[in-house]
Design an enzyme around this catalytic site. Structure first.
Site, PDB file in Angstrom:
ATOM      1  N   ALA A 129      68.753  32.010  21.786  1.00  0.00           N
ATOM      2  CA  ALA A 129      68.563  31.302  23.071  1.00  0.00           C
ATOM      3  C   ALA A 129      68.676  29.809  22.819  1.00  0.00           C
ATOM      4  CB  ALA A 129      67.206  31.667  23.666  1.00  0.00           C
ATOM      5  N   HIS A 141      38.243  24.819  49.067  1.00  0.00           N
ATOM      6  CA  HIS A 141      37.391  25.140  47.923  1.00  0.00           C
ATOM      7  C   HIS A 141      36.975  26.595  47.990  1.00  0.00           C
ATOM      8  CE1 HIS A 141      34.414  24.784  44.778  1.00  0.00           C
ATOM      9  NE2 HIS A 141      33.561  25.424  45.569  1.00  0.00           N
ATOM     10  N   ASP A 152      75.480  25.454  37.772  1.00  0.00           N
ATOM     11  CA  ASP A 152      75.473  25.371  36.306  1.00  0.00           C
ATOM     12  C   ASP A 152      76.784  24.867  35.726  1.00  0.00           C
ATOM     13  OD1 ASP A 152      72.938  26.451  36.339  1.00  0.00           O
ATOM     14  OD2 ASP A 152      73.404  28.133  35.006  1.00  0.00           O
ATOM     15  N   ILE A 207      64.262  29.943  27.747  1.00  0.00           N
ATOM     16  CA  ILE A 207      64.489  31.379  27.553  1.00  0.00           C
ATOM     17  C   ILE A 207      63.714  31.888  26.341  1.00  0.00           C
ATOM     18  CG2 ILE A 207      66.243  33.104  26.935  1.00  0.00           C
ATOM     19  CD1 ILE A 207      68.194  31.615  28.764  1.00  0.00           C
ATOM     20  N   GLU A 235      62.863  26.786  15.973  1.00  0.00           N
ATOM     21  CA  GLU A 235      63.395  25.704  16.811  1.00  0.00           C
ATOM     22  C   GLU A 235      63.916  24.589  15.904  1.00  0.00           C
ATOM     23  OE1 GLU A 235      63.966  24.747  20.132  1.00  0.00           O
ATOM     24  OE2 GLU A 235      64.594  22.899  19.147  1.00  0.00           O
ATOM     25  N   ALA A 277      68.464  27.511  39.300  1.00  0.00           N
ATOM     26  CA  ALA A 277      69.000  28.194  40.473  1.00  0.00           C
ATOM     27  C   ALA A 277      68.808  27.362  41.744  1.00  0.00           C
ATOM     28  CB  ALA A 277      68.321  29.552  40.617  1.00  0.00           C
TER      29      ALA A 277
HETATM   30  P1  FAD Z   1      75.595  31.733  38.228  1.00  0.00           P
HETATM   31  O1  FAD Z   1      74.338  32.290  38.714  1.00  0.00           O
HETATM   32  O2  FAD Z   1      75.908  31.851  36.770  1.00  0.00           O
HETATM   33  O3  FAD Z   1      76.743  32.412  39.085  1.00  0.00           O
HETATM   34  C1  FAD Z   1      78.080  32.178  38.825  1.00  0.00           C
HETATM   35  C2  FAD Z   1      78.861  33.369  39.311  1.00  0.00           C
HETATM   36  O4  FAD Z   1      80.232  33.054  39.245  1.00  0.00           O
HETATM   37  C3  FAD Z   1      78.678  34.630  38.458  1.00  0.00           C
HETATM   38  O5  FAD Z   1      78.310  35.680  39.287  1.00  0.00           O
HETATM   39  C4  FAD Z   1      80.037  34.858  37.821  1.00  0.00           C
HETATM   40  O6  FAD Z   1      80.369  36.243  37.740  1.00  0.00           O
HETATM   41  C5  FAD Z   1      80.946  34.205  38.825  1.00  0.00           C
HETATM   42  N1  FAD Z   1      82.193  33.729  38.246  1.00  0.00           N
HETATM   43  C6  FAD Z   1      82.377  32.940  37.159  1.00  0.00           C
HETATM   44  N2  FAD Z   1      83.687  32.655  37.004  1.00  0.00           N
HETATM   45  C7  FAD Z   1      84.335  33.295  38.001  1.00  0.00           C
HETATM   46  C8  FAD Z   1      85.690  33.371  38.377  1.00  0.00           C
HETATM   47  N3  FAD Z   1      86.640  32.720  37.718  1.00  0.00           N
HETATM   48  N4  FAD Z   1      86.015  34.130  39.441  1.00  0.00           N
HETATM   49  C9  FAD Z   1      85.055  34.803  40.153  1.00  0.00           C
HETATM   50  N5  FAD Z   1      83.758  34.736  39.846  1.00  0.00           N
HETATM   51  C10 FAD Z   1      83.408  33.991  38.799  1.00  0.00           C
HETATM   52  N6  FAD Z   1      66.745  29.201  36.894  1.00  0.00           N
HETATM   53  C11 FAD Z   1      65.691  28.915  37.673  1.00  0.00           C
HETATM   54  O7  FAD Z   1      65.784  28.017  38.513  1.00  0.00           O
HETATM   55  N7  FAD Z   1      64.527  29.623  37.581  1.00  0.00           N
HETATM   56  C12 FAD Z   1      64.367  30.620  36.683  1.00  0.00           C
HETATM   57  O8  FAD Z   1      63.309  31.238  36.618  1.00  0.00           O
HETATM   58  C13 FAD Z   1      65.456  30.937  35.835  1.00  0.00           C
HETATM   59  N8  FAD Z   1      65.357  31.934  34.942  1.00  0.00           N
HETATM   60  C14 FAD Z   1      66.440  32.249  34.166  1.00  0.00           C
HETATM   61  C15 FAD Z   1      66.299  33.263  33.240  1.00  0.00           C
HETATM   62  C16 FAD Z   1      67.359  33.609  32.430  1.00  0.00           C
HETATM   63  C17 FAD Z   1      67.205  34.723  31.434  1.00  0.00           C
HETATM   64  C18 FAD Z   1      68.601  32.920  32.568  1.00  0.00           C
HETATM   65  C19 FAD Z   1      69.782  33.310  31.724  1.00  0.00           C
HETATM   66  C20 FAD Z   1      68.744  31.901  33.482  1.00  0.00           C
HETATM   67  C21 FAD Z   1      67.657  31.547  34.287  1.00  0.00           C
HETATM   68  N9  FAD Z   1      67.728  30.505  35.198  1.00  0.00           N
HETATM   69  C22 FAD Z   1      66.654  30.191  35.978  1.00  0.00           C
HETATM   70  C23 FAD Z   1      68.966  29.727  35.375  1.00  0.00           C
HETATM   71  C24 FAD Z   1      69.719  30.238  36.607  1.00  0.00           C
HETATM   72  O9  FAD Z   1      70.014  31.605  36.436  1.00  0.00           O
HETATM   73  C25 FAD Z   1      70.998  29.439  36.810  1.00  0.00           C
HETATM   74  O10 FAD Z   1      70.690  28.063  36.854  1.00  0.00           O
HETATM   75  C26 FAD Z   1      71.672  29.833  38.108  1.00  0.00           C
HETATM   76  O11 FAD Z   1      72.001  31.193  38.098  1.00  0.00           O
HETATM   77  C27 FAD Z   1      72.930  28.990  38.327  1.00  0.00           C
HETATM   78  O12 FAD Z   1      73.547  29.392  39.513  1.00  0.00           O
HETATM   79  P2  FAD Z   1      75.130  29.260  39.684  1.00  0.00           P
HETATM   80  O13 FAD Z   1      75.428  29.813  41.022  1.00  0.00           O
HETATM   81  O14 FAD Z   1      75.556  27.901  39.358  1.00  0.00           O
HETATM   82  O15 FAD Z   1      75.757  30.191  38.557  1.00  0.00           O
HETATM   83  P1  NAD Z   2      67.289  25.381  26.454  1.00  0.00           P
HETATM   84  O1  NAD Z   2      68.200  24.235  26.433  1.00  0.00           O
HETATM   85  O2  NAD Z   2      66.142  25.394  27.368  1.00  0.00           O
HETATM   86  O3  NAD Z   2      66.672  25.595  24.991  1.00  0.00           O
HETATM   87  C1  NAD Z   2      67.453  25.769  23.860  1.00  0.00           C
HETATM   88  C2  NAD Z   2      66.616  25.406  22.645  1.00  0.00           C
HETATM   89  O4  NAD Z   2      67.297  25.820  21.490  1.00  0.00           O
HETATM   90  C3  NAD Z   2      66.378  23.909  22.514  1.00  0.00           C
HETATM   91  O5  NAD Z   2      65.019  23.654  22.286  1.00  0.00           O
HETATM   92  C4  NAD Z   2      67.252  23.525  21.332  1.00  0.00           C
HETATM   93  O6  NAD Z   2      66.732  22.435  20.585  1.00  0.00           O
HETATM   94  C5  NAD Z   2      67.231  24.801  20.523  1.00  0.00           C
HETATM   95  N1  NAD Z   2      68.367  24.986  19.631  1.00  0.00           N
HETATM   96  C6  NAD Z   2      69.664  24.722  19.874  1.00  0.00           C
HETATM   97  N2  NAD Z   2      70.423  25.089  18.813  1.00  0.00           N
HETATM   98  C7  NAD Z   2      69.573  25.603  17.895  1.00  0.00           C
HETATM   99  C8  NAD Z   2      69.743  26.171  16.598  1.00  0.00           C
HETATM  100  N3  NAD Z   2      70.957  26.301  16.041  1.00  0.00           N
HETATM  101  N4  NAD Z   2      68.659  26.605  15.921  1.00  0.00           N
HETATM  102  C9  NAD Z   2      67.422  26.504  16.482  1.00  0.00           C
HETATM  103  N5  NAD Z   2      67.199  25.975  17.711  1.00  0.00           N
HETATM  104  C10 NAD Z   2      68.261  25.537  18.400  1.00  0.00           C
HETATM  105  O7  NAD Z   2      68.234  26.652  26.643  1.00  0.00           O
HETATM  106  P2  NAD Z   2      67.874  28.169  26.943  1.00  0.00           P
HETATM  107  O8  NAD Z   2      66.444  28.436  26.665  1.00  0.00           O
HETATM  108  O9  NAD Z   2      68.923  28.956  26.260  1.00  0.00           O
HETATM  109  O10 NAD Z   2      68.102  28.259  28.496  1.00  0.00           O
HETATM  110  C11 NAD Z   2      69.387  27.954  29.054  1.00  0.00           C
HETATM  111  C12 NAD Z   2      69.248  27.413  30.439  1.00  0.00           C
HETATM  112  O11 NAD Z   2      68.785  28.396  31.315  1.00  0.00           O
HETATM  113  C13 NAD Z   2      68.282  26.252  30.491  1.00  0.00           C
HETATM  114  O12 NAD Z   2      69.024  25.082  30.685  1.00  0.00           O
HETATM  115  C14 NAD Z   2      67.411  26.522  31.654  1.00  0.00           C
HETATM  116  O13 NAD Z   2      67.535  25.504  32.609  1.00  0.00           O
HETATM  117  C15 NAD Z   2      67.893  27.831  32.241  1.00  0.00           C
HETATM  118  N6  NAD Z   2      66.719  28.685  32.388  1.00  0.00           N
HETATM  119  C16 NAD Z   2      65.747  28.303  33.260  1.00  0.00           C
HETATM  120  C17 NAD Z   2      64.605  29.058  33.391  1.00  0.00           C
HETATM  121  C18 NAD Z   2      63.539  28.610  34.334  1.00  0.00           C
HETATM  122  O14 NAD Z   2      63.822  27.754  35.156  1.00  0.00           O
HETATM  123  N7  NAD Z   2      62.338  29.150  34.264  1.00  0.00           N
HETATM  124  C19 NAD Z   2      64.434  30.207  32.643  1.00  0.00           C
HETATM  125  C20 NAD Z   2      65.423  30.557  31.760  1.00  0.00           C
HETATM  126  C21 NAD Z   2      66.572  29.789  31.649  1.00  0.00           C
END
Ligand code: FAD
Ligand code: NAD
Length: 478
Positions: free
Chosen positions: A276, A451, A319, A192, A211, A327
């Site tokens: 993040a 190519h 997650d 992130i 970091e 995702a």
């Molecule tokens: P979520 O998507 O978090 O969905 C969980 C759902 O459960 C939510 O809608 C929540 O409202 C609902 N919920 C929780 N508790 C309850 C409850 N008790 N009752 C009813 N509903 C509830 N991953 C990638 O693979 N590619 C990417 O490019 C990528 N980019 C990302 C960028 C950002 C900024 C962030 C934050 C994450 C990104 N991720 C990416 C990670 C990805 O979003 C998650 O891994 C993915 O959404 C996980 O899916 P999930 O269904 O497990 O959970």
């Molecule tokens: P991350 O685990 O990728 O990175 C967190 C970073 O913060 C690490 O490098 C860690 O060493 C550092 N850190 C932790 N505590 C710290 C501190 N106190 N001070 C300074 N640095 C510190 O986590 P994220 O970037 O928050 O993303 C969360 C999750 O969302 C990831 O696990 C990732 O899988 C998912 N995500 C995926 C995508 C993608 O697939 N393109 C994009 C965004 C998020």
């Protein structure tokens, strides 16, 4: 109490909604409990991914990359643009439109598949009953043969840097800024931090990323991490490794971040700060304590390789369980669980889940890194190919980066592919297919790639494992 469902899914993100759809396809009576309220104050499906994660971040990465192209990469092409202006609220509105189209699409898929959306917060009770508390406080209870927990994750808040209006935010806040901060701080150089840091740097912010670890992108292959860090530095993304943040204070002059690194104590003042530092599983109060749902030390639901919990008929995916927070991993687990419930024998290979970081250059990999193979004592051969020698990459002005292949020394089976460069997110799919089909590097080396195409670099990297790259210098020639 309503009629009994075959399956109730708690959570409608890419794990939960996909599980619900697959269960419905397999003939089950399905409900999905989802509590998300979106920016427009409306209930929404799609979870973190569609609402505030994968999709909106990619929308802003795309917009900001266009700005960067016009500002910095057009001159070589003989193109000049005068009077460039960027309307950030419009950029955010475009992102929001994509989000509502996609989340609305999930609601339509639910209707088409006969899935009932129970709007509100779900909680697992005894005997696979699920209590749903609606937004207005109304409580209902529903029974199911099987329950799938897919409650996802939430940003970790640092006690020293509590969320504060638009000044101290997580990724969700940074997806909604309607102006560009002059000085932006990011804590955490993970996925992130790099993606959101890139968005706002391209828009004109001066970005410093702090970091804590001394190693950059520790999960990636070291060569890929090194090559990408060089590019980020060239772009002006100031990544400071080994920086331990000790205090964060918001005042009139901005947000002061105090930290220490190997040179001693230091601080910086920024206009806004993105924290993040990772995400934690959403498992607080998801089950009545009497049910005995087991959580691990990090708060994730404990499951086996097939996502089954210790409770018969209760599964957890995405997650909120072990493994990478991605995702596509969540969705695949959802499909696997649905098919198990239907009596099939699905299997997921966690080693072939691809990782992608959507920066420029993109970073993507699948399988094991060189360090992991060394640690496991696996004998391997490595090959690599630089995009600098790829005609298509040159034509695209995206020739920085490389593809690295690791193959078993004895069998030549591909064990890992690591990419930094243009369209790495798409190229890594070829490696996933190859690894799922247990291909050797020789298999891909003997295939014909178009190519000019970026895929030729994959071909050349495979050839280079055997010292036979045609457009590169091989360490050993064969
Ligand atoms: P979520 O998507 O978090 O969905 C969980 C759902 O459960 C939510 O809608 C929540 O409202 C609902 N919920 C929780 N508790 C309850 C409850 N008790 N009752 C009813 N509903 C509830 N991953 C990638 O693979 N590619 C990417 O490019 C990528 N980019 C990302 C960028 C950002 C900024 C962030 C934050 C994450 C990104 N991720 C990416 C990670 C990805 O979003 C998650 O891994 C993915 O959404 C996980 O899916 P999930 O269904 O497990 O959970
Ligand atoms: P991350 O685990 O990728 O990175 C967190 C970073 O913060 C690490 O490098 C860690 O060493 C550092 N850190 C932790 N505590 C710290 C501190 N106190 N001070 C300074 N640095 C510190 O986590 P994220 O970037 O928050 O993303 C969360 C999750 O969302 C990831 O696990 C990732 O899988 C998912 N995500 C995926 C995508 C993608 O697939 N393109 C994009 C965004 C998020």
């Amino acid at each position: 109490m309503t009629d009994k469902y075959d399956v109730i899914v708690i959570g409608g993100g890419p794990g939960g909604y996909v599980a619900a759809i697959r269960c419905a396809q397999l003939g089950m009576k399905v409900a999905c409990v989802e509590e998300w309220i979106n920016k427009q104050d409306k209930p929404a499906l799609g979870g973190t991914c569609l609402n505030v994660g994968c999709i909106p971040s990619k929308a802003l990465l795309e917009s900001s990359e266009r700005v960067e192209e016009i500002q910095h990469h057009n001159a070589d092409h003989g193109i000049s643009v005068e009077g460039l202006s960027v309307d950030i609220p419009q950029m955010i509105a475009r992102k929001d439109k994509i989000v509502s189209q996609l989340t609305g699409g999930i609601a339509q898929l639910f209707q088409a598949n006969g899935i009932e959306w129970l709007q509100g917060r779900g909680k697992l009770l005894a005997d696979k009953q699920v209590q749903v508390t609606a937004r207005d406080g109304a409580v209902s209870t529903h029974a199911a043969e099987h329950v799938i927990i897919a409650t996802g994750s939430t940003s970790i808040e640092l006690p020293i840097a509590k969320w504060l209006d638009e000044r101290i935010v997580d990724s969700e806040g940074a997806l909604d800024w309607e102006s560009v901060p002059d000085r932006l701080g990011v804590i955490g150089a993970g996925v992130i931090g790099l993606e959101m840091g890139s968005v706002w740097r391209r828009m004109g912010s001066e970005v410093v990323v702090l970091e804590a670890m001394d190693t950059f992108l520790a999960a990636a292959d070291a060569d890929v991490a090194k090559a990408s860090k060089m590019q980020f530095k060239k772009q002006g993304l100031d990544i400071r490794l080994g920086s331990k943040v000790s205090a964060v204070e918001a005042g009139d002059e901005g947000v002061t971040v105090s930290f220490s690194d190997k040179k001693g104590d230091d601080s910086l003042v920024v206009d806004r700060l993105i924290v993040a530092v990772g995400r934690r599983a959403n498992t607080t109060d998801i089950a009545d304590p009497a049910v005995g749902l087991e959580l691990d030390g990090r708060g994730c639901v404990v499951v086996d390789d097939h996502c089954a919990t210790d409770l018969p008929g209760v599964y957890a995916i995405g997650d909120c369980v072990r493994g990478p927070m991605l995702a596509h991993k969540a969705s695949e687990e959802g499909v696997m669980v649905a098919e198990q419930i239907a009596g099939q024998k699905p299997h997921m290979d966690f080693n072939t889940i691809p990782w992608v970081i959507y920066t420029d250059p993109e970073i993507a990999w699948v399988g094991q890194t060189e360090a992991e193979l060394k640690e496991a004592g696996v004998a391997y051969r490595a090959g690599s190919f630089s995009f600098a020698a790829n005609g298509r990459a040159k034509a695209m002005d995206k020739a920085a980066g490389l593809i690295k292949v690791l193959a078993d020394e004895a069998t030549d089976r591909i064990l890992g592919v690591h990419i930094v460069g243009p369209m790495a997110s798409e190229l890594v799919g070829q490696a996933v297919i190859a690894m799922e089909c247990e291909a050797s590097s020789e298999d891909l080396a003997r295939m014909c790639f178009a190519h000019p195409s970026l895929s030729e670099s994959m071909h050349e990297a495979m050839l280079s494992v055997d010292g036979r790259a045609l457009h590169g210098i091989n360490k050993a020639k064969r």
